[in-house]
Design an enzyme around this catalytic site. Structure first.
Site, mmCIF file in Angstrom:
data_model
loop_
_atom_site.group_PDB
_atom_site.id
_atom_site.type_symbol
_atom_site.label_atom_id
_atom_site.label_comp_id
_atom_site.label_asym_id
_atom_site.label_seq_id
_atom_site.Cartn_x
_atom_site.Cartn_y
_atom_site.Cartn_z
ATOM 1 N N GLN A 114 -15.883 33.911 24.131
ATOM 2 C CA GLN A 114 -15.876 32.746 24.892
ATOM 3 C C GLN A 114 -16.198 32.630 26.334
ATOM 4 O O GLN A 114 -16.509 31.858 27.651
ATOM 5 C CB GLN A 114 -14.366 33.045 25.251
ATOM 6 N N LYS A 129 -8.997 34.373 25.649
ATOM 7 C CA LYS A 129 -8.092 33.504 24.220
ATOM 8 C C LYS A 129 -6.713 33.866 24.207
ATOM 9 O O LYS A 129 -6.831 35.007 24.995
ATOM 10 C CB LYS A 129 -8.588 33.921 23.373
ATOM 11 N N ASP A 169 -7.101 24.967 19.764
ATOM 12 C CA ASP A 169 -7.599 25.570 19.183
ATOM 13 C C ASP A 169 -7.030 25.464 18.026
ATOM 14 O O ASP A 169 -5.727 24.565 17.522
ATOM 15 C CB ASP A 169 -7.648 27.157 19.631
HETATM 16 P P1 NDP Z 1 -7.373 22.345 13.088
HETATM 17 O O1 NDP Z 1 -5.901 23.756 13.639
HETATM 18 O O2 NDP Z 1 -7.634 21.165 14.339
HETATM 19 O O3 NDP Z 1 -8.681 22.489 12.570
HETATM 20 C C1 NDP Z 1 -8.623 23.111 11.469
HETATM 21 C C2 NDP Z 1 -9.067 23.228 10.715
HETATM 22 O O4 NDP Z 1 -9.377 24.299 9.701
HETATM 23 C C3 NDP Z 1 -8.217 22.535 9.872
HETATM 24 O O5 NDP Z 1 -8.771 21.549 8.433
HETATM 25 C C4 NDP Z 1 -7.286 24.016 8.606
HETATM 26 O O6 NDP Z 1 -7.031 23.837 7.726
HETATM 27 C C5 NDP Z 1 -8.450 24.762 8.477
HETATM 28 N N1 NDP Z 1 -8.754 26.147 8.907
HETATM 29 C C6 NDP Z 1 -7.716 26.789 9.449
HETATM 30 N N2 NDP Z 1 -8.081 28.135 9.108
HETATM 31 C C7 NDP Z 1 -8.827 27.746 8.124
HETATM 32 C C8 NDP Z 1 -8.623 29.494 6.964
HETATM 33 N N3 NDP Z 1 -8.493 30.599 7.607
HETATM 34 N N4 NDP Z 1 -9.177 28.491 5.182
HETATM 35 C C9 NDP Z 1 -10.130 28.098 5.825
HETATM 36 N N5 NDP Z 1 -9.684 26.958 6.626
HETATM 37 C C10 NDP Z 1 -9.436 26.979 7.442
HETATM 38 O O7 NDP Z 1 -8.369 23.585 14.596
HETATM 39 P P2 NDP Z 1 -8.890 23.303 15.659
HETATM 40 O O8 NDP Z 1 -10.121 22.139 15.468
HETATM 41 O O9 NDP Z 1 -9.409 22.619 17.322
HETATM 42 O O10 NDP Z 1 -10.542 24.604 15.445
HETATM 43 C C11 NDP Z 1 -11.455 25.089 14.503
HETATM 44 C C12 NDP Z 1 -12.724 25.453 14.871
HETATM 45 O O11 NDP Z 1 -12.896 24.823 16.158
HETATM 46 C C13 NDP Z 1 -12.047 27.133 14.742
HETATM 47 O O12 NDP Z 1 -12.815 27.753 14.847
HETATM 48 C C14 NDP Z 1 -11.886 26.885 17.089
HETATM 49 O O13 NDP Z 1 -11.989 28.468 17.274
HETATM 50 C C15 NDP Z 1 -13.068 26.480 17.121
HETATM 51 N N6 NDP Z 1 -12.746 25.459 18.094
HETATM 52 C C16 NDP Z 1 -11.765 25.244 18.614
HETATM 53 C C17 NDP Z 1 -12.380 24.121 19.461
HETATM 54 C C18 NDP Z 1 -11.709 22.547 20.319
HETATM 55 O O14 NDP Z 1 -11.830 22.752 21.094
HETATM 56 N N7 NDP Z 1 -9.804 22.696 19.640
HETATM 57 C C19 NDP Z 1 -13.673 23.766 21.062
HETATM 58 C C20 NDP Z 1 -14.408 24.597 20.812
HETATM 59 C C21 NDP Z 1 -14.381 25.758 19.011
HETATM 60 P P3 NDP Z 1 -5.618 23.923 6.998
HETATM 61 O O15 NDP Z 1 -4.539 22.126 8.296
HETATM 62 O O16 NDP Z 1 -5.605 24.021 5.198
HETATM 63 O O17 NDP Z 1 -4.967 25.134 7.848
HETATM 64 O O1 2IT Z 2 -12.891 28.120 21.271
HETATM 65 C C1 2IT Z 2 -12.830 27.373 21.950
HETATM 66 O O2 2IT Z 2 -13.753 26.898 22.932
HETATM 67 C C2 2IT Z 2 -11.647 26.555 21.944
HETATM 68 N N1 2IT Z 2 -10.613 26.408 21.185
HETATM 69 C C3 2IT Z 2 -11.866 26.156 23.877
HETATM 70 C C4 2IT Z 2 -10.711 26.201 24.801
HETATM 71 C C5 2IT Z 2 -10.847 25.118 26.438
HETATM 72 O O3 2IT Z 2 -10.355 26.223 26.988
HETATM 73 O O4 2IT Z 2 -10.856 23.972 26.267
#
Ligand code: NDP
Ligand code: 2IT
Length: 449
Positions: A114, A129, A169
């Site tokens: 981050q 984080k 997240d």
């Molecule tokens: P969500 O919880 O909204 O969605 C996560 C998705 O990934 C779900 O479909 C979930 O499936 C799947 N998933 C999670 N863990 C696993 C695993 N161990 N194996 C397989 N599938 C998995 O999270 P986000 O969409 O917010 O986050 C997704 C990724 O993006 C993460 O790496 C996060 O750190 C990154 N990220 C998020 C940001 C944000 O603003 N939210 C910003 C930047 C990066 P299931 O529902 O079955 O668990």
């Molecule tokens: O991995 C990421 O950049 C996030 N989960 C978003 C962090 C934030 O502060 O919006």
């Protein structure tokens, strides 16, 4: 890991000794240190000031007990974390992950990444984080609320609008942020922008929900356009079906791409007609159900259990948007054999080091997470600005700023890679550009830090 620089080898060795049994953290640190070889050669001042020795050590880390009562009246105990990694360029900023796989290694890798991601946005945000091994899946709203309140009862002592600003997240969306915000306000008796990803009615920013996914596509479009390739008409795989994946798929479709597969942790759906996002949103955002339900609404699609198979589908562009290390070397080779031209990371560290190396040596355009998924945190910083001003921008205003930020991130990474003799290596470009801004701020601020 092997390093040309003895100094970097020593830093990495010390990190390994100080953080045993933390493979994800060591993976993230190893990748950044590898990229810093040319920096170490050119910038003896950075080495002399011990900037790299300091940046790999979090400024502060807390671990705490989170006890709460479930719907049966049974006491449950989870473990909470917040790692405040670096505040050289702004208050700590980064999400909160709620997932049973959460441990110190996972939170530290995310907090470390981050720092550089937030730096790349060009906005004044440091790196941090947090999270817990709490699993929101299958819990009632009341249970989630009681967990979030207990989590915030401890966390509120350590965060603040000018200190550390958490966000969503994995497992933390608008529902969880709302419960945490309510508890922070109740205990501290102040209404401030202490969390981002809030709902619009109490200070959230328009376009924050969409920002990571949209930003990923703005970055990907720019990366392809730089090589004269149009994203329109491309076959696209998006893994995951959470916040990032859904809005990545939405923007990919708006730009004329065809999303043919999505997944969750139980398996993946393959829909050659183009995934119907209304169906996905109903399953995931409304019903909080499994992706296998998709085939009930779209019987021409298929569901396959297991996560890895999604990477064997023939596609032009792959957007991993689920979790760390979801693409290993075997999956990378399957994508390459099927002619993939670009991979951009929506999730954090979704490709193993071996997978990244395979993509790069095959000439696949590769957009690393720190750069490609920075749109979420960038828009969080825009939410902080709006909160401070007590004003709200329109969706289009925020979206336009997000677009410009992502294009600038691509250009900065590409330019930096070229300047350091690593043309087209966006991993090196992102790591070096993100690092140099933070290093400069640390140099100005002295050692006692
Ligand atoms: P969500 O919880 O909204 O969605 C996560 C998705 O990934 C779900 O479909 C979930 O499936 C799947 N998933 C999670 N863990 C696993 C695993 N161990 N194996 C397989 N599938 C998995 O999270 P986000 O969409 O917010 O986050 C997704 C990724 O993006 C993460 O790496 C996060 O750190 C990154 N990220 C998020 C940001 C944000 O603003 N939210 C910003 C930047 C990066 P299931 O529902 O079955 O668990
Ligand atoms: O991995 C990421 O950049 C996030 N989960 C978003 C962090 C934030 O502060 O919006």
């Amino acid at each position: 890991m092997t390093f040309k620089s003895e100094y970097l080898a020593k830093v990495y060795d010390d990190v390994c000794k100080r953080n045993p049994n933390e493979p994800e953290f060591l993976q993230a640190v190893g990748e950044v240190l590898e990229s810093l070889e040319p920096v170490v050669e050119r910038r003896p001042d950075i080495v002399a000031a011990g900037i790299i020795d300091r940046i790999v050590e979090p400024e502060r880390g807390i671990q705490f007990r989170v006890s709460w009562v479930d719907d049966e009246g049974k006491v449950r105990v989870n473990r909470g974390y917040r790692y405040q990694f670096n505040s050289a360029i702004g208050p700590h900023k980064g999400g909160i992950r709620l997932h049973p796989s959460v441990n110190a290694s996972v939170i530290k890798f995310l907090g470390f990444e981050q720092i550089f991601k937030n730096s790349l946005t060009g906005l004044p945000i440091g790196g941090g984080k947090g999270g817990s091994d709490f699993d929101p899946k299958g819990k009632s709203d009341g249970e989630v609320m009681r967990f979030c309140q207990s989590f915030m009862t401890e966390l509120c002592k350590h965060i603040g609008a000018d200190t550390d600003v958490p966000a969503g997240d994995i497992g933390t969306g608008a529902r969880e942020i709302g419960y945490m915000f309510g508890q922070y306000k109740r205990i501290r008796n102040e209404f401030t922008g202490v969390l981002t990803g809030k709902s619009i009615s109490y200070g959230g920013s328009l376009a924050r929900k969409e920002a990571t996914g949209y930003g990923l596509l703005y970055f990907t479009k720019e990366m392809l356009a730089d090589k004269g390739i149009d994203i329109a008409g491309k076959r696209i795989i998006v893994s995951g079906s959470g916040n990032v994946a859904i809005y990545a798929a939405q923007k990919a479709t708006q730009l004329g791409g065809k999303v043919i597969a999505m997944s969750d942790s139980s398996g993946y759906i393959h829909d050659e007609d183009g995934v119907n996002l209304d169906v996905i949103k109903k399953i995931k955002e409304v019903d909080r159900a499994r992706i296998s339900e998709y085939v009930k609404s779209v019987p021409t699609a298929t569901f396959t259990p297991g996560c890895k198979g999604i990477w064997t589908i023939k596609a032009d562009v792959a957007l991993p948007c689920a979790t760390q290390n979801e693409i290993d070397e075997e999956s990378a080779k399957a994508l390459i054999a099927n002619g993939v031209i670009a991979v951009a990371e929506g999730a954090n560290m979704p490709s193993t080091p071996e997978a990244v190396a395979a993509f790069q040596s095959a000439g696949v355009l590769f957009g690393p997470a720190k750069a490609a998924n920075a749109g979420g945190v960038a828009t969080s910083a825009l939410e902080m600005s709006q909160n401070s001003m007590r004003l709200s921008w329109t969706f289009d205003e925020v979206d336009a700023k997000l677009h410009d930020i992502m294009v600038n991130i691509y250009k900065n990474c590409s330019k930096t890679a070229r300047e350091f003799g690593l043309e087209d290596n966006l991993v090196a470009g992102a790591n070096i550009a993100g690092f140099l801004k933070v290093a400069d701020a640390m140099l100005w601020q002295g050692v006692a830090y």
